[in-house]
Design a protein around this motif. Structure first.
Motif, short mmCIF file in Angstrom:
data_model
loop_
_atom_site.label_atom_id
_atom_site.label_comp_id
_atom_site.label_asym_id
_atom_site.label_seq_id
_atom_site.Cartn_x
_atom_site.Cartn_y
_atom_site.Cartn_z
N PRO A 1 0.81 -1.21 0.00
CA PRO A 1 0.00 0.00 0.00
C PRO A 1 0.85 1.26 0.00
CG PRO A 1 -0.93 -1.59 1.51
CD PRO A 1 0.38 -2.16 1.02
N GLY A 2 0.53 2.15 -0.90
CA GLY A 2 1.27 3.40 -1.00
C GLY A 2 2.35 3.39 -2.05
N ASN A 3 2.74 2.21 -2.50
CA ASN A 3 3.77 2.13 -3.55
C ASN A 3 3.20 2.60 -4.87
OD1 ASN A 3 5.64 -0.88 -2.60
ND2 ASN A 3 5.50 1.15 -1.69
N ALA A 4 3.96 3.41 -5.58
CA ALA A 4 3.49 3.95 -6.86
C ALA A 4 3.29 2.84 -7.88
CB ALA A 4 4.48 4.98 -7.39
N GLY A 5 4.01 1.77 -7.72
CA GLY A 5 3.98 0.74 -8.75
C GLY A 5 2.82 -0.23 -8.68
N LEU A 6 1.94 -0.07 -7.70
CA LEU A 6 0.81 -1.00 -7.62
C LEU A 6 -0.04 -0.90 -8.87
CD1 LEU A 6 -0.43 -0.66 -3.93
CD2 LEU A 6 0.32 -2.76 -5.05
N PRO A 7 -0.46 -2.03 -9.40
CA PRO A 7 -1.30 -1.98 -10.60
C PRO A 7 -2.69 -1.46 -10.28
CG PRO A 7 -0.97 -4.26 -9.88
CD PRO A 7 -0.15 -3.40 -8.97
N THR A 8 -3.37 -1.04 -11.34
CA THR A 8 -4.78 -0.67 -11.20
C THR A 8 -5.63 -1.86 -11.57
OG1 THR A 8 -4.34 1.65 -11.69
CG2 THR A 8 -6.59 0.86 -12.06
N ALA A 9 -6.61 -2.14 -10.71
CA ALA A 9 -7.47 -3.30 -10.98
C ALA A 9 -8.39 -3.00 -12.15
CB ALA A 9 -8.29 -3.62 -9.74
N PRO A 10 -8.46 -3.90 -13.11
CA PRO A 10 -9.35 -3.71 -14.25
C PRO A 10 -10.80 -4.00 -13.83
CG PRO A 10 -8.32 -5.84 -14.39
CD PRO A 10 -7.74 -5.17 -13.18
N ASN A 11 -11.74 -3.43 -14.52
CA ASN A 11 -13.14 -3.77 -14.25
C ASN A 11 -13.94 -3.75 -15.55
OD1 ASN A 11 -13.23 -1.05 -14.71
ND2 ASN A 11 -14.26 -0.51 -12.81
N THR A 12 -13.29 -4.20 -16.58
CA THR A 12 -13.92 -4.16 -17.90
C THR A 12 -14.58 -5.48 -18.26
OG1 THR A 12 -11.84 -4.84 -18.90
CG2 THR A 12 -12.24 -2.48 -18.75
N GLY A 13 -14.46 -6.46 -17.41
CA GLY A 13 -15.06 -7.75 -17.72
C GLY A 13 -14.30 -8.55 -18.76
N SER A 14 -13.06 -8.18 -19.01
CA SER A 14 -12.24 -8.97 -19.93
C SER A 14 -10.90 -9.28 -19.27
CB SER A 14 -12.02 -8.21 -21.25
OG SER A 14 -11.42 -6.97 -20.99
N VAL A 15 -10.19 -10.21 -19.85
CA VAL A 15 -8.92 -10.65 -19.26
C VAL A 15 -7.83 -9.62 -19.55
CG1 VAL A 15 -7.16 -12.45 -19.23
CG2 VAL A 15 -9.56 -13.06 -19.48
N ILE A 16 -7.18 -9.16 -18.52
CA ILE A 16 -6.18 -8.10 -18.65
C ILE A 16 -4.93 -8.47 -17.86
CG2 ILE A 16 -5.68 -5.73 -17.92
CD1 ILE A 16 -8.65 -5.16 -18.53
#
Lengths: 212, 213
Positions: free
Chosen positions: B41-56
């Protein structure tokens, strides 16, 4: 000019490579000594989930102890299809024999992944589709390396994902390194006790790697 | 007294060390060949969770195959913010080719052992904050799923999913004999996700890929 005789030359060589030989000897035992498998949805090698209410070995990795006797190990699985209040207990255990290639697995064990082995050895990764799972002959009393206790599925939760990795030795109490004995065979097993219902394996992974 | 000349001494040394040299040559390729990252938590490198309903692809580790072609690998994450009946599918997969290029969405967040030979100099750990995640633009053979969760359904009151996986991987999930990734190629181990929707947040993410001797 100094002209060493042959004995002197042999002595010089021995001095220069003495440490290397010891290191290489230890490393040689552990070098590439491993068994592993990764199985995913659709793979034929996925185990069948037991539903008999008894503890059953569904998969395992079998190797000989060739070097340090200390192993990096991992076990992973995901099962789906549970219903609320279903329970699952998970055990990761080890057994050993007093000889190379000394353990026998029942016919239910199907080889699904490689294992470092000499001629005729049975090392590798195995799973089972039999209701009774894999029965081990010739192994010591199982040493539980990790146990989950009783996991109870909650409302709406149908999936259990289990991931475990660690370094293991032949004793889970000792505060000093207690290696598996060189020249023995070691089995790392995953045993499950499911309360019932129809649960399906989506994936299964196991690995056992001897450390230098 | 026998007094060996230089040629004889060289021959003696060669005899005593031949096996060792071969062993060392095998080890050398795998020696310190690794890529990894650990983000909290707090690290800039954390990914953003997708929510598009497709595999990412949200993160991965890229390295060159220098030795055995067999790798110790791990992937771990925790996401929070799910609501009941949200679903999550997680795959840990590998791709390999003579060289692999990642889309610009792939941001380097951890070290990797590079080859001195171009273009094999982009080894490292990567994550993505893009909606479409990371794409592999020069992928080779079809990706191999090394581990897959199936569809995980969040239950009542459950808002957090913690995923932890470690295993030994090769260029097959079917063979019963060791099937190494080809020496000289690149391998990309990655985590891909398919989230049904909602707003999930990564609390942590880590990945590692270490070539075994």
């Amino acid at each position: 000019m100094l002209q060493p005789d042959r004995d002197e030359v042999e002595k010089l060589i021995a001095e220069r490579i003495s440490g290397i030989r010891v290191g290489a000897s230890n490393l040689g035992g552990s070098f590439r000594n491993r068994a592993f498998a990764n199985i995913n949805p659709g793979n034929a090698g996925l185990p069948t989930a037991p539903s008999t209410g008894a503890e059953i070995i569904v998969g395992c990795a079998l190797v000989n102890v060739l070097g340090s006797g200390i192993f990096q190990a991992s076990v992973n699985y995901t099962i789906t299809g549970a219903t609320p209040t279903d329970t699952v207990i998970t055990y990761v255990s080890t057994q050993a024999t007093a000889a190379l290639n000394g353990m026998t697995l029942s016919a239910a064990a199907v080889k699904v992944g490689p294992g470092y082995a000499g001629a005729g050895a049975t090392n590798g990764a195995y799973t089972s589709n039999a209701a009774a799972g894999i029965v081990v002959t010739g192994g010591s009393t199982p040493e539980v390396q990790y146990g989950s206790g009783t996991y109870v599925f909650g409302t709406g939760a149908s999936t259990a994902t289990f991931g475990w990795s660690d370094v293991i030795m032949s004793n889970n109490v000792s505060t000093s390194e207690t290696p598996f004995t060189r020249g023995n065979q070691v089995l790392l097993s995953l045993a499950l006790n499911l309360s019932g219902g129809t649960v399906v394996f989506q994936s299964f992974g196991i690995s056992l790697v001897e450390l230098p | 007294m026998e007094q060996p000349d230089l040629d004889e001494v060289e021959k003696l040394i060669a005899q005593r060390t031949t096996g060792l040299r071969a062993g060392v040559a095998d080890i050398r390729g795998s020696f310190r060949n690794r890529a990894f990252a650990n983000m909290n938590p707090g690290n800039a490198g954390l990914p953003t969770a997708p929510n598009t309903g497709s595999v990412i692809i949200v993160g991965g580790a890229l390295i060159n195959v220098l030795g055995s072609g067999i790798f110790q690998a791990s992937a771990n994450f925790t996401v929070t913010g799910a609501t009941p009946t949200d679903t999550l599918v997680v795959d840990v997969a590998s791709q390999t080719n003579t060289s692999l290029a990642l889309s610009v969405a792939g941001v380097k967040v951890g070290p990797g052992n590079n080859s001195s030979l171009a273009p094999l100099q982009n080894a490292g750990a990567y994550t993505s904050n893009a909606g479409a995640g990371i794409s592999v633009t020069s992928s080779g053979p079809i990706a191999i799923a090394q581990y897959g969760t199936g569809t995980y359904v969040f239950g009542t009151g459950a808002s957090t999913a913690t995923f932890g996986w470690e295993g030994v991987i090769m260029n097959s999930v079917l063979a019963t004999a060791e099937t190494p990734f080809t020496r000289g190629n690149q391998v990309f181990l990655y985590v891909s996700m398919n989230l049904s929707g909602g707003t999930l947040v990564f609390q942590s993410f880590s990945i590692s890929l270490v070539e075994l001797p």
